[in-house]
Design a protein around this motif. Structure first.
Motif, PDB file in Angstrom:
ATOM      1  N   LEU A  22       5.759  10.740  -1.977  1.00 53.18           N
ATOM      2  CA  LEU A  22       5.196  10.891  -3.736  1.00 53.18           C
ATOM      3  C   LEU A  22       5.784   9.316  -3.999  1.00 53.18           C
ATOM      4  O   LEU A  22       6.195   9.268  -4.127  1.00 53.18           O
ATOM      5  N   ILE A  23       4.781   8.291  -4.171  1.00 50.25           N
ATOM      6  CA  ILE A  23       4.784   6.825  -4.434  1.00 50.25           C
ATOM      7  C   ILE A  23       4.172   6.629  -6.172  1.00 50.25           C
ATOM      8  O   ILE A  23       3.539   6.812  -5.806  1.00 50.25           O
ATOM      9  N   PHE A  24       5.129   6.389  -6.683  1.00 45.06           N
ATOM     10  CA  PHE A  24       4.916   6.056  -7.861  1.00 45.06           C
ATOM     11  C   PHE A  24       4.353   4.819  -8.210  1.00 45.06           C
ATOM     12  O   PHE A  24       5.699   3.805  -8.087  1.00 45.06           O
ATOM     13  N   CYS A  25       3.118   4.377  -8.850  1.00 45.74           N
ATOM     14  CA  CYS A  25       3.117   3.009  -9.537  1.00 45.74           C
ATOM     15  C   CYS A  25       2.767   2.243 -10.753  1.00 45.74           C
ATOM     16  O   CYS A  25       2.655   3.506 -11.288  1.00 45.74           O
ATOM     17  N   PRO A  26       3.281   1.950 -11.442  1.00 47.67           N
ATOM     18  CA  PRO A  26       2.727   1.451 -12.861  1.00 47.67           C
ATOM     19  C   PRO A  26       1.429   2.014 -13.676  1.00 47.67           C
ATOM     20  O   PRO A  26       1.768   2.278 -14.581  1.00 47.67           O
ATOM     21  N   THR A  27       0.571   1.265 -12.634  1.00 47.19           N
ATOM     22  CA  THR A  27      -0.905   1.110 -12.644  1.00 47.19           C
ATOM     23  C   THR A  27      -2.220   2.077 -12.502  1.00 47.19           C
ATOM     24  O   THR A  27      -1.573   2.406 -11.199  1.00 47.19           O
ATOM     25  N   ARG A  28      -2.640   2.964 -12.914  1.00 48.06           N
ATOM     26  CA  ARG A  28      -4.183   3.111 -12.113  1.00 48.06           C
ATOM     27  C   ARG A  28      -4.193   2.562 -10.824  1.00 48.06           C
ATOM     28  O   ARG A  28      -4.837   3.093  -9.894  1.00 48.06           O
ATOM     29  N   ARG A  29      -4.362   1.090 -11.087  1.00 46.70           N
ATOM     30  CA  ARG A  29      -5.435   0.106 -10.403  1.00 46.70           C
ATOM     31  C   ARG A  29      -4.797  -0.207  -8.690  1.00 46.70           C
ATOM     32  O   ARG A  29      -5.149   0.084  -8.116  1.00 46.70           O
ATOM     33  N   GLU A  75      -5.779   2.993  -0.430  1.00 44.24           N
ATOM     34  CA  GLU A  75      -6.401   2.050  -0.021  1.00 44.24           C
ATOM     35  C   GLU A  75      -5.664   1.233   1.211  1.00 44.24           C
ATOM     36  O   GLU A  75      -6.154   1.592   2.640  1.00 44.24           O
ATOM     37  N   GLU A  76      -4.796   0.998   0.767  1.00 42.53           N
ATOM     38  CA  GLU A  76      -4.338  -0.019   2.298  1.00 42.53           C
ATOM     39  C   GLU A  76      -3.420   1.184   3.077  1.00 42.53           C
ATOM     40  O   GLU A  76      -3.630   0.955   4.258  1.00 42.53           O
ATOM     41  N   LEU A  77      -2.490   2.331   2.457  1.00 40.93           N
ATOM     42  CA  LEU A  77      -2.042   2.911   3.667  1.00 40.93           C
ATOM     43  C   LEU A  77      -3.185   4.063   4.071  1.00 40.93           C
ATOM     44  O   LEU A  77      -2.284   4.336   5.369  1.00 40.93           O
ATOM     45  N   ALA A  78      -4.159   4.543   3.736  1.00 39.61           N
ATOM     46  CA  ALA A  78      -4.711   4.779   4.536  1.00 39.61           C
ATOM     47  C   ALA A  78      -5.472   4.034   6.072  1.00 39.61           C
ATOM     48  O   ALA A  78      -5.387   4.599   7.055  1.00 39.61           O
ATOM     49  N   ARG A  79      -5.367   2.947   5.451  1.00 36.97           N
ATOM     50  CA  ARG A  79      -6.051   2.519   6.644  1.00 36.97           C
ATOM     51  C   ARG A  79      -4.811   2.094   7.906  1.00 36.97           C
ATOM     52  O   ARG A  79      -4.994   2.198   8.830  1.00 36.97           O
ATOM     53  N   ARG A  80      -3.427   2.344   7.468  1.00 33.67           N
ATOM     54  CA  ARG A  80      -2.540   2.018   8.569  1.00 33.67           C
ATOM     55  C   ARG A  80      -1.728   3.448   8.578  1.00 33.67           C
ATOM     56  O   ARG A  80      -1.736   4.324   9.886  1.00 33.67           O
ATOM     57  N   PHE A  81      -1.941   4.604   8.213  1.00 28.80           N
ATOM     58  CA  PHE A  81      -1.227   6.267   8.311  1.00 28.80           C
ATOM     59  C   PHE A  81      -3.408   6.782   8.487  1.00 28.80           C
ATOM     60  O   PHE A  81      -2.163   8.440   8.423  1.00 28.80           O
ATOM     61  N   GLY A  82      -4.200   6.718   7.812  1.00 30.55           N
ATOM     62  CA  GLY A  82      -5.302   8.158   8.064  1.00 30.55           C
ATOM     63  C   GLY A  82      -5.723   8.414   6.728  1.00 30.55           C
ATOM     64  O   GLY A  82      -5.215   8.502   5.938  1.00 30.55           O
ATOM     65  N   TYR A  86      -5.091   8.957  -3.702  1.00 26.86           N
ATOM     66  CA  TYR A  86      -4.124   8.714  -5.474  1.00 26.86           C
ATOM     67  C   TYR A  86      -4.179   9.483  -6.368  1.00 26.86           C
ATOM     68  O   TYR A  86      -5.448  10.666  -6.028  1.00 26.86           O
ATOM     69  N   HIS A  87      -3.471   9.556  -7.110  1.00 25.39           N
ATOM     70  CA  HIS A  87      -3.483  10.857  -7.893  1.00 25.39           C
ATOM     71  C   HIS A  87      -3.311   9.604  -9.670  1.00 25.39           C
ATOM     72  O   HIS A  87      -2.155   9.393  -9.467  1.00 25.39           O
ATOM     73  N   ASN A  88      -4.418   9.884 -10.311  1.00 25.29           N
ATOM     74  CA  ASN A  88      -4.175   9.328 -11.573  1.00 25.29           C
ATOM     75  C   ASN A  88      -4.775   9.946 -12.786  1.00 25.29           C
ATOM     76  O   ASN A  88      -6.070  10.744 -12.610  1.00 25.29           O
ATOM     77  N   ALA A  89      -4.900   9.470 -13.971  1.00 26.93           N
ATOM     78  CA  ALA A  89      -5.433   9.966 -15.151  1.00 26.93           C
ATOM     79  C   ALA A  89      -7.131   9.584 -15.371  1.00 26.93           C
ATOM     80  O   ALA A  89      -7.607  10.576 -15.909  1.00 26.93           O
ATOM     81  N   SER A  90      -7.665   9.151 -14.646  1.00 30.07           N
ATOM     82  CA  SER A  90      -9.010   8.719 -14.283  1.00 30.07           C
ATOM     83  C   SER A  90      -9.665   9.168 -13.736  1.00 30.07           C
ATOM     84  O   SER A  90     -10.785   9.489 -13.888  1.00 30.07           O
ATOM     85  N   GLU A 107      -0.130  22.226   0.268  1.00 22.30           N
ATOM     86  CA  GLU A 107      -0.351  22.696   1.328  1.00 22.30           C
ATOM     87  C   GLU A 107      -0.169  21.853   2.773  1.00 22.30           C
ATOM     88  O   GLU A 107      -0.093  22.177   3.659  1.00 22.30           O
ATOM     89  N   ARG A 108       0.713  20.448   2.673  1.00 27.36           N
ATOM     90  CA  ARG A 108       0.706  19.349   3.036  1.00 27.36           C
ATOM     91  C   ARG A 108       0.245  18.918   4.027  1.00 27.36           C
ATOM     92  O   ARG A 108      -0.656  18.719   4.463  1.00 27.36           O
ATOM     93  N   GLU A 109      -1.435  19.311   3.237  1.00 26.71           N
ATOM     94  CA  GLU A 109      -2.708  18.256   4.010  1.00 26.71           C
ATOM     95  C   GLU A 109      -2.890  17.096   4.048  1.00 26.71           C
ATOM     96  O   GLU A 109      -2.972  16.429   4.220  1.00 26.71           O
ATOM     97  N   ILE A 110      -1.940  16.677   2.843  1.00 24.63           N
ATOM     98  CA  ILE A 110      -2.351  15.360   2.310  1.00 24.63           C
ATOM     99  C   ILE A 110      -0.685  14.555   2.820  1.00 24.63           C
ATOM    100  O   ILE A 110       0.595  15.267   1.991  1.00 24.63           O
ATOM    101  N   ARG A 111      -0.405  13.767   3.091  1.00 24.01           N
ATOM    102  CA  ARG A 111       1.117  14.010   3.610  1.00 24.01           C
ATOM    103  C   ARG A 111       1.892  12.444   2.401  1.00 24.01           C
ATOM    104  O   ARG A 111       2.595  12.051   2.224  1.00 24.01           O
ATOM    105  N   ILE A 112       0.675  11.925   2.336  1.00 19.81           N
ATOM    106  CA  ILE A 112       0.683  10.670   1.689  1.00 19.81           C
ATOM    107  C   ILE A 112       0.338  10.451   0.172  1.00 19.81           C
ATOM    108  O   ILE A 112      -1.027  10.183  -0.025  1.00 19.81           O
ATOM    109  N   LEU A 113       0.551  10.753  -1.308  1.00 18.46           N
ATOM    110  CA  LEU A 113      -0.029  10.242  -2.531  1.00 18.46           C
ATOM    111  C   LEU A 113       0.703   9.376  -3.263  1.00 18.46           C
ATOM    112  O   LEU A 113       2.023   9.453  -3.451  1.00 18.46           O
TER     113      LEU A 113
END
Length: 686
Positions: free
Chosen positions: A274-281, A288-295, A301-305, A320-326
């Protein structure tokens, strides 16, 4: 409207409760659904291993009594079951409970949890998203549990005798989840005021304050005693079923941030991150960058938008562990139950501003959840030279009041308190202050008293309030500020710039309009905007407007740059990180301007013009495309496609059915045609 409230509520099915209780024990789960009847049989600590040590301690200390309670215990230690145990006990006595959660996202989760744990109970949400219709008032009045935000709670306490506040008059328990948010910058003072207003309005209300990051619980004990007149029970526990290991990683260079993140993920190929970022963007770009490397199928991603349904689907897939990186913003740092073995705070800065250490502590505290992991790992990526500072802050969880800490905020809150009816004289306001967390922290303070008196004088000078023989009342400017939760100084600035810059015609210049509606909160919330040639183009192309612009004492360049942010939104350009940081959304600004027009504070602006700008800011389209975005189901994307295809009016759509159907799709096209044929172009209302 007369609200009929049943004299007694239907008792839950005892047999069903006991069966669910036995079933939950067989499955190795804690049984919140059965807890009500279970506690009726065992009023003290249960003898079997249903509760953990912290929960047993809370029950023994008086959770099932009328005592105010403060629970300070780590994330994942079982505070939710303590809350639901207290609620179940109150409902068994046919009483009403209120849960105050700091975020709308958390309100949604509590609603979902309660519907699953206590399906027999009537649970009703109350946030700014809901209108107070007759049916809503009736639902609130007959609810077993009302889940709300501190702001909405304060609003109902303001109107304590109204029918819409009947639930507050009937309530016996107020649960304040994540109470450490009273120490957060921005909303902290508002949350504190909400708690004070509710407990002063209903003296029978028993508070249950819960947090994982309140180190100075003694301060909160003094505060609750002052508010309720009863000695609170403090439950402070270090119990955590899953071990937590936190590592602060100091980066040598900014370029090392992504490299370090990828290395952490590669070390545990099967673990959840679970990776916390300061902004939605940033959540989107990093995902998108991690998806290119890990699938692509393993990253989201998860944000209020995101729409509520989409967020719920992502949360389910992550659990349910279908998604491994959020990747996520603060929408999941507070209370949302998303189990992750690893939690990474990607950055401790939001632009030039430091992220609140409380938010960072909340984030890493989510690492490792019972039934999933024996150990949770939290990582905080910080810039060079900040490692020791962050290590110290993550160990010191002392929470301090944010009430009356700056001139503008003091004026803002005093204006709102007058609107709430909390005081009418200076003496009453100072007496109200004695029940606050800040007073419990500092005691009598000449500095605070002087600040309060100075704020009253400045509010009078701004035209927000008036004073007559020691009695204060609000004027239209102050009412607008309270209605839209904006600074009185900001409303005064808007009135001045609108009067100076906008002419009495509907043919406004977009740039000039944007210059006129920049609120003072925006100036205050961002510094150091990059210099941009387009900013100077504004000055060169609109010299008259720029000369008349009042920036409230801030640099002129900042005002031009903020106007450019508005102008970019008006043109439909992708919001920049700057925009996501600014306080007060554009819809609220335009709503305030509309109310100012109705109250005679500004002239020369028609309601139709404000409606046009509202839609243009919402969809990012030129005025010529407004007839298209007003059509049902046609937003910016489809309106642009129609426009580029030469279908530029509703009549064009009717004249070219095959072309329009191809662009819109069959279902959307048929909906548009039905609306046009009935003459019902769907127009949104401000």
């Amino acid at each position: 409207m007369n609200v009929e409230v049943p004299q007694s509520r239907r008792k839950p099915d005892v047999d069903r409760f006991l069966e669910e209780f036995k079933s939950s024990l067989r499955n190795g789960r804690k049984p919140p659904l059965a807890i009500l009847e279970y506690l009726g049989m065992v009023p003290s600590a249960p003898k079997n291993a249903v509760f953990n040590p912290m929960q047993i301690k809370a029950i023994k200390a008086g959770l099932l009594s009328r005592k105010p309670i403060i629970v300070s215990s780590p994330t994942a230690s079982g505070k939710s079951l303590v809350m639901y145990t207290a609620i179940a006990y109150e409902l068994s006595q046919y009483k009403t409970c209120i849960i105050a959660a700091p975020m709308k996202a958390l309100v949604e989760e509590k609603l979902q949890e309660l519907s699953e744990l206590m399906p027999w109970a009537s649970v009703e949400p109350l946030t700014s998203d809901y209108e107070m219709t007759d049916s809503k008032i009736a639902a609130l009045s007959s609810a077993d549990v009302v889940v709300t935000t501190p702001e909405s709670l304060a609003s109902r306490a303001t109107k304590y005798t109204s029918e819409a506040s009947l639930f507050l008059r009937r309530a016996s328990l107020l649960v304040v989840d994540e109470v450490h948010f009273v120490g957060s910058e921005g909303r902290g003072a508002t949350i504190e005021i909400g708690i004070v207003q509710a407990l002063q309005a209903n003296r029978r209300l028993r508070p249950l304050l819960m947090s994982a990051t309140v180190g100075n619980v003694e301060l909160f004990r003094r505060w609750l005693k002052s508010l309720t007149g009863r000695e609170p029970v403090v439950i402070k526990s270090t119990y955590r079923p899953t071990k937590l290991r936190i590592r602060v990683i100091e980066l040598r260079r900014e370029d090392d941030r992504d490299l370090m993140l990828k290395q952490l993920i590669e070390r545990d190929p099967e673990g959840e991150f679970l990776i916390f970022c300061p902004t939605r963007r940033q959540t989107v770009e990093l995902a998108e960058e991690l998806a290119r490397r890990f699938g692509k199928d393993k990253v989201a991603y998860h944000n209020a938008s995101l729409k509520r349904e989409r967020r719920a689907e992502i949360e389910r897939r992550f659990r349910e562990r279908e998604i491994r990186i959020l990747t996520a913003t603060s929408t999941v740092t507070t209370g949302l139950n998303l189990p992750a073995k690893h939690v990474v705070v990607y950055s401790t800065r939001r632009g030039p501003q430091m992220v609140d250490p409380i938010d960072v502590a909340q984030a890493v505290g989510r690492a490792g959840r019972p039934k999933y992991h024996k150990v949770g790992y939290g990582y905080v990526l910080v810039e060079r030279g900040m490692g020791k500072w962050w290590k110290k802050r993550l160990k010191d969880f002392a929470i301090h009041s944010r009430l009356f800490t700056s001139q503008m905020e003091t004026e803002f809150h005093i204006n709102n308190l007058l609107h709430m009816g909390a005081f009418s004289t200076e003496e009453e306001l100072l007496k109200w202050y004695e029940h606050t967390l800040r007073y419990a922290e500092e005691g009598e303070s000449d500095v605070v008293a002087s600040s309060i008196r100075r704020a009253l004088r400045r509010l009078v000078l701004r035209g927000a309030i008036t004073e007559d023989e020691g009695t204060y009342r609000q004027l239209p400017l102050g009412i607008v500020a309270s209605t839209f939760y904006m600074w009185p100084a900001s409303i005064a600035l808007l009135r001045k710039n609108i009067r100076n810059l906008l002419t009495e015609t509907d043919e406004q210049d977009d740039v000039v309009f944007c210059l006129a509606i920049v609120p003072l909160e925006w100036y205050d919330s961002y510094e150091g905007l990059d210099r941009d040639v387009e900013v100077f183009n504004i000055a060169a192309s609109h010299p008259g407007a720029v000369r008349k612009l009042d920036t409230g004492g801030y640099p002129l360049h900042t005002g031009l740059a903020l106007a450019k942010v508005l102008h970019d939104l008006l043109k439909g350009e992708t919001p920049t990180p700057v925009h996501t940081m600014l306080k007060v959304d554009v819809g609220r600004i335009l709503g305030a301007v509309s109310m100012m027009r109705r109250m005679g504070l500004v002239k020369g602006l028609s309601q139709s013009l404000l409606e046009e700008y509202r839609l243009r800011f919402k969809y990012g389209v030129p005025v010529e495309m407004l007839p298209l975005v007003r059509l049902p189901g046609v937003g910016r994307v489809y309106a642009t496609r129609l426009w580029e295809a030469g279908l530029r009016t509703p009549e064009d759509i009717l004249r070219s059915p095959e072309q329009a159907r191809e662009i819109l799709g069959a279902g959307r096209y048929e909906g548009v045609v039905r609306a046009l044929q009935k003459g019902l172009q769907a127009q949104e209302v401000v």
